[in-house]
Scaffold this motif. Sequence first.
Motif, PDB file in Angstrom:
ATOM      1  N   LYS A  22       0.832  -1.214   0.000  1.00 19.42           N
ATOM      2  CA  LYS A  22       0.000   0.000   0.000  1.00 19.42           C
ATOM      3  C   LYS A  22       0.862   1.257   0.000  1.00 19.42           C
ATOM      4  O   LYS A  22       0.648   2.160  -0.818  1.00 19.42           O
ATOM      5  CB  LYS A  22      -0.917  -0.039   1.243  1.00 19.42           C
ATOM      6  CG  LYS A  22      -1.813   1.169   1.397  1.00 19.42           C
ATOM      7  CD  LYS A  22      -3.009   0.839   2.255  1.00 19.42           C
ATOM      8  CE  LYS A  22      -2.742   0.995   3.740  1.00 19.42           C
ATOM      9  NZ  LYS A  22      -2.672   2.387   4.194  1.00 19.42           N
ATOM     10  N   SER A  23       1.839   1.326   0.891  1.00 22.82           N
ATOM     11  CA  SER A  23       2.689   2.531   0.974  1.00 22.82           C
ATOM     12  C   SER A  23       3.382   2.792  -0.359  1.00 22.82           C
ATOM     13  O   SER A  23       3.465   3.937  -0.825  1.00 22.82           O
ATOM     14  CB  SER A  23       3.781   2.331   2.026  1.00 22.82           C
ATOM     15  OG  SER A  23       3.239   2.386   3.304  1.00 22.82           O
ATOM     16  N   ARG A 142       0.916  18.173  12.538  1.00 26.08           N
ATOM     17  CA  ARG A 142       2.278  17.683  12.304  1.00 26.08           C
ATOM     18  C   ARG A 142       2.794  17.955  10.889  1.00 26.08           C
ATOM     19  O   ARG A 142       3.990  18.024  10.676  1.00 26.08           O
ATOM     20  CB  ARG A 142       2.337  16.181  12.619  1.00 26.08           C
ATOM     21  CG  ARG A 142       1.280  15.392  11.888  1.00 26.08           C
ATOM     22  CD  ARG A 142       1.292  13.920  12.232  1.00 26.08           C
ATOM     23  NE  ARG A 142       0.995  13.637  13.617  1.00 26.08           N
ATOM     24  CZ  ARG A 142       1.168  12.449  14.185  1.00 26.08           C
ATOM     25  NH1 ARG A 142       1.631  11.440  13.478  1.00 26.08           N
ATOM     26  NH2 ARG A 142       0.883  12.254  15.440  1.00 26.08           N
ATOM     27  N   SER A 183       7.498   9.757  11.682  1.00 26.50           N
ATOM     28  CA  SER A 183       6.366   9.490  10.799  1.00 26.50           C
ATOM     29  C   SER A 183       6.794   9.608   9.346  1.00 26.50           C
ATOM     30  O   SER A 183       7.257  10.658   8.897  1.00 26.50           O
ATOM     31  CB  SER A 183       5.232  10.489  11.084  1.00 26.50           C
ATOM     32  OG  SER A 183       4.342  10.529   9.988  1.00 26.50           O
ATOM     33  N   ALA A 184       6.624   8.505   8.613  1.00 27.96           N
ATOM     34  CA  ALA A 184       7.004   8.506   7.192  1.00 27.96           C
ATOM     35  C   ALA A 184       6.071   9.397   6.387  1.00 27.96           C
ATOM     36  O   ALA A 184       6.468   9.963   5.371  1.00 27.96           O
ATOM     37  CB  ALA A 184       6.969   7.087   6.655  1.00 27.96           C
ATOM     38  N   GLN A 185       4.829   9.517   6.867  1.00 31.39           N
ATOM     39  CA  GLN A 185       3.876  10.367   6.149  1.00 31.39           C
ATOM     40  C   GLN A 185       4.302  11.828   6.236  1.00 31.39           C
ATOM     41  O   GLN A 185       4.281  12.563   5.250  1.00 31.39           O
ATOM     42  CB  GLN A 185       2.471  10.186   6.717  1.00 31.39           C
ATOM     43  CG  GLN A 185       1.930   8.780   6.473  1.00 31.39           C
ATOM     44  CD  GLN A 185       0.575   8.542   7.103  1.00 31.39           C
ATOM     45  OE1 GLN A 185       0.058   9.390   7.814  1.00 31.39           O
ATOM     46  NE2 GLN A 185      -0.002   7.389   6.832  1.00 31.39           N
ATOM     47  N   ARG A 210       9.698   4.329   7.803  1.00 40.14           N
ATOM     48  CA  ARG A 210       9.854   3.663   6.502  1.00 40.14           C
ATOM     49  C   ARG A 210      10.440   4.621   5.457  1.00 40.14           C
ATOM     50  O   ARG A 210      10.094   5.805   5.440  1.00 40.14           O
ATOM     51  CB  ARG A 210       8.527   3.041   6.041  1.00 40.14           C
ATOM     52  CG  ARG A 210       7.428   4.018   5.771  1.00 40.14           C
ATOM     53  CD  ARG A 210       6.094   3.315   5.576  1.00 40.14           C
ATOM     54  NE  ARG A 210       5.675   2.657   6.811  1.00 40.14           N
ATOM     55  CZ  ARG A 210       4.641   1.822   6.916  1.00 40.14           C
ATOM     56  NH1 ARG A 210       3.924   1.523   5.865  1.00 40.14           N
ATOM     57  NH2 ARG A 210       4.330   1.279   8.064  1.00 40.14           N
ATOM     58  N   ASP A 332       2.478  -0.716  11.952  1.00 40.26           N
ATOM     59  CA  ASP A 332       1.193  -1.232  11.466  1.00 40.26           C
ATOM     60  C   ASP A 332       0.928  -2.664  11.915  1.00 40.26           C
ATOM     61  O   ASP A 332      -0.169  -3.188  11.705  1.00 40.26           O
ATOM     62  CB  ASP A 332       1.136  -1.134   9.937  1.00 40.26           C
ATOM     63  CG  ASP A 332       1.040   0.319   9.485  1.00 40.26           C
ATOM     64  OD1 ASP A 332       0.687   1.181  10.314  1.00 40.26           O
ATOM     65  OD2 ASP A 332       1.319   0.592   8.301  1.00 40.26           O
ATOM     66  N   ARG A 405      -6.968  -2.957   9.888  1.00 46.22           N
ATOM     67  CA  ARG A 405      -5.984  -3.844  10.536  1.00 46.22           C
ATOM     68  C   ARG A 405      -6.537  -4.466  11.821  1.00 46.22           C
ATOM     69  O   ARG A 405      -6.152  -5.562  12.205  1.00 46.22           O
ATOM     70  CB  ARG A 405      -4.674  -3.100  10.797  1.00 46.22           C
ATOM     71  CG  ARG A 405      -4.022  -2.632   9.501  1.00 46.22           C
ATOM     72  CD  ARG A 405      -2.561  -2.309   9.628  1.00 46.22           C
ATOM     73  NE  ARG A 405      -2.128  -1.459   8.529  1.00 46.22           N
ATOM     74  CZ  ARG A 405      -1.870  -1.889   7.293  1.00 46.22           C
ATOM     75  NH1 ARG A 405      -1.991  -3.161   6.992  1.00 46.22           N
ATOM     76  NH2 ARG A 405      -1.491  -1.043   6.343  1.00 46.22           N
TER      77      ARG A 405
HETATM   78  C1  S3P Z   1       2.646   5.066   6.152  1.00 48.64           C
HETATM   79  C2  S3P Z   1       3.280   5.446   7.306  1.00 48.64           C
HETATM   80  C3  S3P Z   1       2.819   5.069   8.649  1.00 48.64           C
HETATM   81  C4  S3P Z   1       1.860   3.896   8.601  1.00 48.64           C
HETATM   82  C5  S3P Z   1       0.816   4.053   7.543  1.00 48.64           C
HETATM   83  C6  S3P Z   1       1.461   4.193   6.170  1.00 48.64           C
HETATM   84  C7  S3P Z   1       3.193   5.516   4.865  1.00 48.64           C
HETATM   85  O1  S3P Z   1       2.175   6.171   9.249  1.00 48.64           O
HETATM   86  O2  S3P Z   1       1.249   3.713   9.843  1.00 48.64           O
HETATM   87  O3  S3P Z   1      -0.038   2.926   7.520  1.00 48.64           O
HETATM   88  O4  S3P Z   1       2.783   4.999   3.806  1.00 48.64           O
HETATM   89  O5  S3P Z   1       4.024   6.424   4.876  1.00 48.64           O
HETATM   90  P1  S3P Z   1       3.018   7.315   9.996  1.00 48.64           P
HETATM   91  O6  S3P Z   1       3.987   7.810   9.018  1.00 48.64           O
HETATM   92  O7  S3P Z   1       2.055   8.385  10.390  1.00 48.64           O
HETATM   93  O8  S3P Z   1       3.625   6.642  11.183  1.00 48.64           O
END
Ligand code: S3P
Length: 445
Positions: A22-23, A142, A183-185, A210, A332, A405
Amino acid sequence: MDRIELSKAKSFKGKFSPTPDKSISHRAVIFSSLSKGESIIRNFLRAEDTISTMNAMKMLGIEIQENLIPPFPPLAKGGKGGFSGELVINGNGIYGLKEPFNVIDCGNSGTTIRMLSGVLSGNPFFSVLTGDESLRTRPMGRVITPLRQMGAGIMARGEDRYPPVAIKGGGLNAIRYTMPVASAQVKSAILLAGLYADGETEIIEPAKSRDHTERMLSSFGAEINVDGLSVRIKGGTELKGTGVHVPGDFSSAAFFIIGALLIKDSDITIEGVGINPTRTGLISALKEMGADIEIYNIRNLSGEPVADIHCKGGAELNAINITKEKIPALIDEFPILCVAATQAEGLTTIRGAEELRVKESDRIKSMATELRKMGAEIEEFDDGLSIMGKRRLKGAFIESYRDHRVAMSLSIAALVADGTTTINGISSVNISFPGFFEILRRLTK
Ligand code: S3P
């Protein structure tokens, strides 16, 4: 009725590939849309979250050709996703987007709303991002704080805390930003805004989240430098279309890995799973607990490590202590790790996990409440929980809180429990894993 009844399984047996990651699918669509020329995305995840990203890019004027690849497993009720497909995207560069004619609905997807906030902050037009009831309660401050520092006009509901988010972007300057949460997002949102900024943007993470954005953006031609917890991106670089082959989603495979470990006579092989080290903290945790897991046939797919995973049931698991620094690499997998902990000997403690309270549901509360109904012994803390094992689980009427999940983790718990478990809100699995129950059925046959 959006429910399923499940009862104890004798074994998990077979071979399968999980749904595409998904990411990585989200990123492939966004980066292709911002590139000059053609990009081909193979094994794209057709699930509700990634379809939200695709629809958003279409609203921003991007043409996306979808080549659907059969067979499509039947969907859980209420689903509108598919499974995997091929996308052909012809972008027009980082300034090739158009002002959207309407509010962009990001559905349930935190990755969509956060990453697009970064992109739209670089674009000199007006846009509004919103989402479903769950997404409208998720923190946006954020991303708003650093994007404002870069010069974006960005505001949101509830004193700039929650969606909807309204953006008038453009004229960004580079910043050096120390992120308060891993946070990767958020990191990805700032990196994307950094593409539009004058100068070099630097982000310092408190712990490694990530790194799919860093890996993939480089393959599209962005100038990115990673040095430990610091990531730098040079503004003004054009992206060039390329090919991306999306690996299988480790987070989707995780449900079956733990299912196989907990159901005695199980023996399964999961093929083509992404094993990026920023995602596979669960494997290290499970091995420490005594699990029988083999990872082999490691190869590279579009800059991401991929492998086949073999696991067998029956090993006695021991409790584990998970501390803050380990959380990002298994963020996750928290819900399914809770299920494993109910079947491990001793007291499992997971702390430093307060981020789990602001996911698709409050996952600490959701898992503690529902697993207790099944007979688990759990103490809840602000930043995590502890679970005393091993406890026999029993069937119950379970709520998923429409969190994909949570629904899938509790489905695995139901296969370990005595009696019948009814799980409410199961169509939520289509957010990330259409076909989840079909695979479950096949493996338990
Ligand atoms: C994701 C980052 C994670 C994860 C989410 C997908 C991404 O969130 O929990 O399901 O694709 O970058 P956070 O970056 O807020 O921790």
